[in-house]
Design a protein around this motif. Structure first.
Motif, PDB file in Angstrom:
ATOM      1  N   VAL A 131       0.855  -1.177   0.000  1.00  0.00           N
ATOM      2  CA  VAL A 131       0.000   0.000   0.000  1.00  0.00           C
ATOM      3  C   VAL A 131       0.895   1.232   0.000  1.00  0.00           C
ATOM      4  O   VAL A 131       1.987   1.210   0.575  1.00  0.00           O
ATOM      5  N   THR A 132       0.426   2.283  -0.635  1.00  0.00           N
ATOM      6  CA  THR A 132       1.174   3.528  -0.731  1.00  0.00           C
ATOM      7  C   THR A 132       0.314   4.668  -0.225  1.00  0.00           C
ATOM      8  O   THR A 132      -0.806   4.861  -0.715  1.00  0.00           O
ATOM      9  N   GLN A 133       0.820   5.398   0.727  1.00  0.00           N
ATOM     10  CA  GLN A 133       0.138   6.595   1.202  1.00  0.00           C
ATOM     11  C   GLN A 133       0.846   7.780   0.564  1.00  0.00           C
ATOM     12  O   GLN A 133       2.045   7.974   0.740  1.00  0.00           O
ATOM     13  N   LEU A 134       0.096   8.560  -0.161  1.00  0.00           N
ATOM     14  CA  LEU A 134       0.671   9.548  -1.048  1.00  0.00           C
ATOM     15  C   LEU A 134       1.122  10.816  -0.343  1.00  0.00           C
ATOM     16  O   LEU A 134       1.918  11.580  -0.886  1.00  0.00           O
ATOM     17  N   ASP A 135       0.622  11.051   0.851  1.00  0.00           N
ATOM     18  CA  ASP A 135       0.950  12.278   1.566  1.00  0.00           C
ATOM     19  C   ASP A 135       1.543  11.934   2.924  1.00  0.00           C
ATOM     20  O   ASP A 135       0.927  11.223   3.693  1.00  0.00           O
ATOM     21  N   SER A 136       2.724  12.449   3.227  1.00  0.00           N
ATOM     22  CA  SER A 136       3.314  12.175   4.531  1.00  0.00           C
ATOM     23  C   SER A 136       2.708  13.079   5.610  1.00  0.00           C
ATOM     24  O   SER A 136       2.648  12.699   6.773  1.00  0.00           O
ATOM     25  N   GLN A 137       2.262  14.273   5.200  1.00  0.00           N
ATOM     26  CA  GLN A 137       1.635  15.196   6.147  1.00  0.00           C
ATOM     27  C   GLN A 137       0.452  15.868   5.464  1.00  0.00           C
ATOM     28  O   GLN A 137       0.522  16.218   4.287  1.00  0.00           O
ATOM     29  N   VAL A 138      -0.622  16.054   6.233  1.00  0.00           N
ATOM     30  CA  VAL A 138      -1.790  16.779   5.734  1.00  0.00           C
ATOM     31  C   VAL A 138      -2.230  17.749   6.810  1.00  0.00           C
ATOM     32  O   VAL A 138      -2.687  17.334   7.879  1.00  0.00           O
ATOM     33  N   PRO A 139      -2.061  19.060   6.578  1.00  0.00           N
ATOM     34  CA  PRO A 139      -2.561  20.061   7.524  1.00  0.00           C
ATOM     35  C   PRO A 139      -3.933  20.552   7.069  1.00  0.00           C
ATOM     36  O   PRO A 139      -4.126  20.822   5.885  1.00  0.00           O
ATOM     37  N   VAL A 140      -4.861  20.643   7.997  1.00  0.00           N
ATOM     38  CA  VAL A 140      -6.189  21.174   7.689  1.00  0.00           C
ATOM     39  C   VAL A 140      -6.666  22.038   8.845  1.00  0.00           C
ATOM     40  O   VAL A 140      -6.183  21.903   9.975  1.00  0.00           O
ATOM     41  N   PHE A 141      -7.630  22.894   8.549  1.00  0.00           N
ATOM     42  CA  PHE A 141      -8.225  23.699   9.597  1.00  0.00           C
ATOM     43  C   PHE A 141      -9.354  22.920  10.266  1.00  0.00           C
ATOM     44  O   PHE A 141     -10.004  22.069   9.652  1.00  0.00           O
ATOM     45  N   GLU A 142      -9.569  23.251  11.539  1.00  0.00           N
ATOM     46  CA  GLU A 142     -10.646  22.610  12.291  1.00  0.00           C
ATOM     47  C   GLU A 142     -11.981  22.839  11.585  1.00  0.00           C
ATOM     48  O   GLU A 142     -12.234  23.909  11.047  1.00  0.00           O
ATOM     49  N   GLU A 143     -12.811  21.805  11.572  1.00  0.00           N
ATOM     50  CA  GLU A 143     -14.136  21.771  10.961  1.00  0.00           C
ATOM     51  C   GLU A 143     -14.089  21.704   9.436  1.00  0.00           C
ATOM     52  O   GLU A 143     -15.132  21.675   8.785  1.00  0.00           O
ATOM     53  N   ALA A 144     -12.917  21.643   8.850  1.00  0.00           N
ATOM     54  CA  ALA A 144     -12.800  21.460   7.403  1.00  0.00           C
ATOM     55  C   ALA A 144     -12.853  19.975   7.068  1.00  0.00           C
ATOM     56  O   ALA A 144     -12.576  19.129   7.931  1.00  0.00           O
ATOM     57  N   PRO A 145     -13.190  19.623   5.819  1.00  0.00           N
ATOM     58  CA  PRO A 145     -13.147  18.210   5.418  1.00  0.00           C
ATOM     59  C   PRO A 145     -11.706  17.778   5.135  1.00  0.00           C
ATOM     60  O   PRO A 145     -10.836  18.608   4.868  1.00  0.00           O
ATOM     61  N   VAL A 146     -11.483  16.469   5.200  1.00  0.00           N
ATOM     62  CA  VAL A 146     -10.143  15.959   4.935  1.00  0.00           C
ATOM     63  C   VAL A 146     -10.237  14.646   4.169  1.00  0.00           C
ATOM     64  O   VAL A 146     -11.205  13.884   4.327  1.00  0.00           O
ATOM     65  N   GLU A 147      -9.255  14.421   3.309  1.00  0.00           N
ATOM     66  CA  GLU A 147      -9.108  13.147   2.621  1.00  0.00           C
ATOM     67  C   GLU A 147      -7.658  12.705   2.741  1.00  0.00           C
ATOM     68  O   GLU A 147      -6.743  13.455   2.394  1.00  0.00           O
ATOM     69  N   LEU A 148      -7.452  11.486   3.223  1.00  0.00           N
ATOM     70  CA  LEU A 148      -6.124  10.891   3.293  1.00  0.00           C
ATOM     71  C   LEU A 148      -6.070   9.796   2.240  1.00  0.00           C
ATOM     72  O   LEU A 148      -6.921   8.897   2.235  1.00  0.00           O
ATOM     73  N   ARG A 149      -5.047   9.856   1.397  1.00  0.00           N
ATOM     74  CA  ARG A 149      -5.026   8.995   0.236  1.00  0.00           C
ATOM     75  C   ARG A 149      -4.226   7.721   0.446  1.00  0.00           C
ATOM     76  O   ARG A 149      -3.155   7.742   1.078  1.00  0.00           O
ATOM     77  N   CYS A 150      -4.734   6.620  -0.108  1.00  0.00           N
ATOM     78  CA  CYS A 150      -4.075   5.323  -0.030  1.00  0.00           C
ATOM     79  C   CYS A 150      -4.314   4.598  -1.346  1.00  0.00           C
ATOM     80  O   CYS A 150      -5.464   4.489  -1.804  1.00  0.00           O
ATOM     81  N   ASN A 151      -3.256   4.099  -1.941  1.00  0.00           N
ATOM     82  CA  ASN A 151      -3.369   3.246  -3.121  1.00  0.00           C
ATOM     83  C   ASN A 151      -2.752   1.895  -2.813  1.00  0.00           C
ATOM     84  O   ASN A 151      -1.805   1.799  -2.021  1.00  0.00           O
ATOM     85  N   TYR A 152      -3.276   0.860  -3.442  1.00  0.00           N
ATOM     86  CA  TYR A 152      -2.775  -0.489  -3.186  1.00  0.00           C
ATOM     87  C   TYR A 152      -2.377  -1.138  -4.499  1.00  0.00           C
ATOM     88  O   TYR A 152      -2.880  -0.784  -5.560  1.00  0.00           O
ATOM     89  N   SER A 153      -1.467  -2.089  -4.396  1.00  0.00           N
ATOM     90  CA  SER A 153      -1.092  -2.869  -5.575  1.00  0.00           C
ATOM     91  C   SER A 153      -2.160  -3.926  -5.796  1.00  0.00           C
ATOM     92  O   SER A 153      -2.638  -4.560  -4.851  1.00  0.00           O
ATOM     93  N   SER A 154      -2.551  -4.095  -7.049  1.00  0.00           N
ATOM     94  CA  SER A 154      -3.696  -4.932  -7.368  1.00  0.00           C
ATOM     95  C   SER A 154      -3.389  -6.411  -7.155  1.00  0.00           C
ATOM     96  O   SER A 154      -2.264  -6.867  -7.380  1.00  0.00           O
ATOM     97  N   SER A 155      -4.396  -7.145  -6.681  1.00  0.00           N
ATOM     98  CA  SER A 155      -4.286  -8.603  -6.566  1.00  0.00           C
ATOM     99  C   SER A 155      -5.691  -9.182  -6.583  1.00  0.00           C
ATOM    100  O   SER A 155      -6.676  -8.444  -6.553  1.00  0.00           O
ATOM    101  N   VAL A 156      -5.799 -10.497  -6.570  1.00  0.00           N
ATOM    102  CA  VAL A 156      -7.109 -11.135  -6.671  1.00  0.00           C
ATOM    103  C   VAL A 156      -7.980 -10.792  -5.466  1.00  0.00           C
ATOM    104  O   VAL A 156      -9.122 -10.368  -5.615  1.00  0.00           O
ATOM    105  N   SER A 157      -7.427 -10.992  -4.279  1.00  0.00           N
ATOM    106  CA  SER A 157      -8.160 -10.674  -3.053  1.00  0.00           C
ATOM    107  C   SER A 157      -7.457  -9.523  -2.349  1.00  0.00           C
ATOM    108  O   SER A 157      -6.235  -9.540  -2.188  1.00  0.00           O
ATOM    109  N   VAL A 158      -8.239  -8.550  -1.942  1.00  0.00           N
ATOM    110  CA  VAL A 158      -7.671  -7.389  -1.255  1.00  0.00           C
ATOM    111  C   VAL A 158      -8.463  -7.129   0.013  1.00  0.00           C
ATOM    112  O   VAL A 158      -9.692  -6.978  -0.045  1.00  0.00           O
TER     113      VAL A 158
END
Lengths: 112, 113
Positions: free
Chosen positions: A4-31
């Motif tokens: 799995v790869t997490q694309l961002d090492s740090q994510v700063p956001v303001f309180e009450e704002a929305p956030v998305e933390l990204r993750c990609n995985y290498s494809s396989s039959v079962s995940v």
């Protein structure tokens, strides 16, 4: 190796704002994918997991993630963050039998 | 109760010392794990016990010796460690199925002088 790869090492956001933390995985039959949170000086706590079925997974503390097979992604989202969400977030997958393999982690910092 | 406990919380040891880390769970889980986490890095699996038998050893040096005396307890015996072994050692437990959630303890922060 399955990974799995997490694309961002740090994510700063303001309180009450929305956030998305990204993750990609290498494809396989079962995940099988997980999101864990680690608060300072603590162990890891499971936020949510995807095994099969519905691609939108609801977790604890208002977090959710969407499994996207075509994009090989499993991004974590929260519509409104709080100071208490400040932590390290790890995406992980099962490799073989019982072995959890983690991404490098994303440090979420919440600014008031 | 979804708690995994670990003792001690902190441990400082010299390179010639022998010490042990302890982990306990009372959730009826039959799989227990040791992970090592270096600063600002993700946890890395060291050992897995299933039904009190060692099922996975991730090529860990022999100066780390795991032991599972019963289904609730997991020990990690340490001997002749190196300064680079300083890390947070996390214990986890789960049911034996590969998709079962692993529950983590708070960890033991080890410093090797």
């Amino acid at each position: 190796a399955q990974s799995v790869t997490q694309l961002d090492s740090q994510v700063p956001v303001f309180e009450e704002a929305p956030v998305e933390l990204r993750c990609n995985y290498s494809s396989s039959v079962s995940v099988y994918l997980f999101w864990y949170v680690q608060y300072p000086n603590q162990g890891l706590q499971l936020l949510l997991k995807y095994l099969s079925g519905s691609t939108l997974v609801k977790g604890i503390n208002g977090f959710e993630a969407e499994f996207n097979k075509s994009q090989t992604s499993f991004h974590l989202r929260k519509p409104s963050v709080h100071i208490s969400d400040t932590a390290e977030y790890f995406c992980a997958r099962i490799q073989g039998a019982q072995k959890l393999v983690f991404g490098q982690g994303t440090r979420l910092t919440i600014n008031p | 109760d979804t708690e995994v406990t670990q003792t001690p919380k902190h441990l400082v040891m010299g390179m010639t010392n022998k010490k042990s880390l302890k982990c306990e769970q009372h959730m009826g889980h039959r799989a227990m794990y040791w992970y090592k986490q270096k600063a600002k890095k993700p946890p890395e699996l060291m050992f897995v016990y299933s039904y009190e038998k060692l099922s996975i050893n991730e090529s860990v040096p022999s100066r780390f010796s795991p032991e599972c005396p019963n289904s609730s307890l997991l020990n990690l015996h340490l001997h002749a460690l190196q300064p680079e072994d300083s890390a947070l050692y996390l214990c986890a437990s789960s049911q034996v199925g590969i998709t079962d959630t692993q529950y983590f303890g708070p960890g033991t922060r080890l410093t090797v002088l």
